[in-house]
Design a protein around this motif. Structure first.
Motif, PDB file in Angstrom:
ATOM      1  N   ARG A  50       4.052   6.917  -9.105  1.00 50.73           N
ATOM      2  CA  ARG A  50       3.149   5.952  -8.476  1.00 50.73           C
ATOM      3  C   ARG A  50       3.378   5.864  -6.965  1.00 50.73           C
ATOM      4  O   ARG A  50       2.895   4.923  -6.317  1.00 50.73           O
ATOM      5  N   LYS A  58       1.441   4.212  -3.935  1.00 48.06           N
ATOM      6  CA  LYS A  58       0.074   4.644  -3.684  1.00 48.06           C
ATOM      7  C   LYS A  58      -0.839   3.443  -3.483  1.00 48.06           C
ATOM      8  O   LYS A  58      -0.694   2.418  -4.163  1.00 48.06           O
ATOM      9  N   THR A  59      -1.773   3.578  -2.549  1.00 47.44           N
ATOM     10  CA  THR A  59      -2.772   2.538  -2.384  1.00 47.44           C
ATOM     11  C   THR A  59      -3.775   2.623  -3.530  1.00 47.44           C
ATOM     12  O   THR A  59      -3.967   3.670  -4.144  1.00 47.44           O
ATOM     13  N   GLY A  60      -4.398   1.489  -3.825  1.00 46.90           N
ATOM     14  CA  GLY A  60      -5.404   1.456  -4.872  1.00 46.90           C
ATOM     15  C   GLY A  60      -4.873   1.165  -6.254  1.00 46.90           C
ATOM     16  O   GLY A  60      -5.650   0.997  -7.190  1.00 46.90           O
ATOM     17  N   ILE A  61      -3.530   1.090  -6.414  1.00 47.59           N
ATOM     18  CA  ILE A  61      -2.974   0.792  -7.736  1.00 47.59           C
ATOM     19  C   ILE A  61      -2.296  -0.572  -7.759  1.00 47.59           C
ATOM     20  O   ILE A  61      -1.840  -1.014  -8.805  1.00 47.59           O
ATOM     21  N   PRO A  65      -5.831  -1.980  -1.248  1.00 43.29           N
ATOM     22  CA  PRO A  65      -6.881  -1.060  -1.699  1.00 43.29           C
ATOM     23  C   PRO A  65      -6.716   0.322  -1.073  1.00 43.29           C
ATOM     24  O   PRO A  65      -6.057   0.494  -0.043  1.00 43.29           O
ATOM     25  N   ASP A  66      -7.323   1.322  -1.708  1.00 44.04           N
ATOM     26  CA  ASP A  66      -7.318   2.680  -1.175  1.00 44.04           C
ATOM     27  C   ASP A  66      -8.370   2.760  -0.069  1.00 44.04           C
ATOM     28  O   ASP A  66      -9.565   2.675  -0.319  1.00 44.04           O
ATOM     29  N   MET A  67      -7.899   2.921   1.162  1.00 45.36           N
ATOM     30  CA  MET A  67      -8.803   2.978   2.311  1.00 45.36           C
ATOM     31  C   MET A  67      -9.189   4.404   2.671  1.00 45.36           C
ATOM     32  O   MET A  67      -9.880   4.643   3.652  1.00 45.36           O
ATOM     33  N   GLY A  68      -8.701   5.402   1.903  1.00 49.54           N
ATOM     34  CA  GLY A  68      -9.102   6.785   2.102  1.00 49.54           C
ATOM     35  C   GLY A  68      -8.453   7.479   3.276  1.00 49.54           C
ATOM     36  O   GLY A  68      -8.912   8.550   3.683  1.00 49.54           O
ATOM     37  N   ARG A  72       0.083   5.393   7.117  1.00 48.22           N
ATOM     38  CA  ARG A  72       0.213   3.928   7.132  1.00 48.22           C
ATOM     39  C   ARG A  72       1.161   3.509   8.239  1.00 48.22           C
ATOM     40  O   ARG A  72       2.207   4.125   8.447  1.00 48.22           O
ATOM     41  N   THR A 100     -10.054  -6.688   4.936  1.00 53.03           N
ATOM     42  CA  THR A 100     -10.022  -5.234   5.110  1.00 53.03           C
ATOM     43  C   THR A 100     -11.207  -4.849   5.985  1.00 53.03           C
ATOM     44  O   THR A 100     -12.270  -5.486   5.925  1.00 53.03           O
ATOM     45  N   TYR A 135      -4.244   2.118   8.731  1.00 53.15           N
ATOM     46  CA  TYR A 135      -4.246   3.448   8.108  1.00 53.15           C
ATOM     47  C   TYR A 135      -5.089   4.373   8.966  1.00 53.15           C
ATOM     48  O   TYR A 135      -6.135   3.979   9.503  1.00 53.15           O
TER      49      TYR A 135
END
Length: 262
Positions: A50, A58-61, A65-68, A72, A100, A135
């Motif tokens: 993870r 990891k972002t998004g888990i 959030p996952d900013m793509g 960082r 965000t 990010y």
């Protein structure tokens, strides 16, 4: 999205941070913790599967959030101190994503995430902290790095620091920060494009807070912003001015962090 964690503010961990900072190891059960020492509590360990390539979860888990975007950085933050957190007492951290946003910067797309943390003991909020993360894309080796701002001079008090690899490792361990820019030279220089290992922005902010506390007594507020990286082998000046302004100056005069304390 929100998250809540509890932790006993173990005085042994606070003493380990004091030792890492070169301070006397004095904290016992019931003692007020110095400002920002809550950074060494509320670990959120994740298994290797993870983690992202940079060693962070990891972002998004989880909460973020996952900013793509892959890189960082802790860009800064602000704190309000309502009362001291005390060693040896159970505490709760309540966290929420406050905002965000994405925008186009000089070197490409940027994404910003602001987290708000409330630290409570015995049902009372002791500290409120806003944490600003940014990010960005991997650096383009053909594009010149932006020029960092120059730091002020004329400080009323200053301390000289060189951090070295051991202190960076110990601070990473105490804060359970797996970001590889702080201990993996090949990753820091070859992937993220730094000139060496990067001194933690929160570590620099910690030193500024302790300096401000020595000048002002108990702090009410503290805000800081990272403006340029400081490498592990560079000499830094941690500076204070009587109006409550603080900054970290690198060996070439660049401003690495700026802050304001009350």
């Amino acid at each position: 999205m929100s998250d809540s964690q509890t932790d006993v503010m173990d005085p042994a961990r606070a003493r380990a941070l004091q030792a890492t900072l070169g301070l006397p190891t004095t904290i016992e059960d019931g003692d007020p913790l110095p400002p920002f020492f809550h950074q060494v509590y509320f670990w959120a360990p994740e298994p290797p599967a993870r983690l992202g390539r940079d060693g962070h979860p990891k972002t998004g888990i989880g909460l973020i959030p996952d900013m793509g975007l892959p890189r960082r950085m802790w860009a800064g933050g602000r704190l309000e101190f309502h009362g001291p957190l005390r060693a040896g007492v159970m505490a709760e951290r309540r966290s929420v994503v406050e905002s965000t946003k994405r925008k186009e910067g000089r070197t490409g797309p940027l994404a910003f995430v602001t987290l708000r943390h409330e630290f409570r003991q015995e049902g009372v909020t002791r500290v409120t902290e806003w944490q600003d993360l940014v990010y960005r894309e991997d650096p383009d080796p053909t594009t010149p790095a932006p020029m960092p701002p120059q730091a002020p001079t004329g400080e009323d008090a200053a301390e000289t620091w060189i951090f070295g690899t051991t202190r960076l490792f110990r601070y990473s361990a105490l804060t359970f920060n797996g970001h590889r820019i702080h201990y993996d030279m090949d990753y820091s220089t070859g992937v993220e494009g730094y000139a060496g290992l990067v001194t933690h922005g929160p570590l620099l902010a910690q030193l500024l807070m302790l300096l401000a506390e020595r000048q002002l007594g108990a702090l009410s507020t503290f805000a800081f912003r990272a403006t340029a990286p400081l490498m592990h082998d560079e000499e830094a000046q941690v500076c204070w001015r009587e109006d409550g302004t603080l900054w970290v100056r690198g060996p070439d005069g660049r401003q690495c962090v700026t802050a304001q304390a009350t």
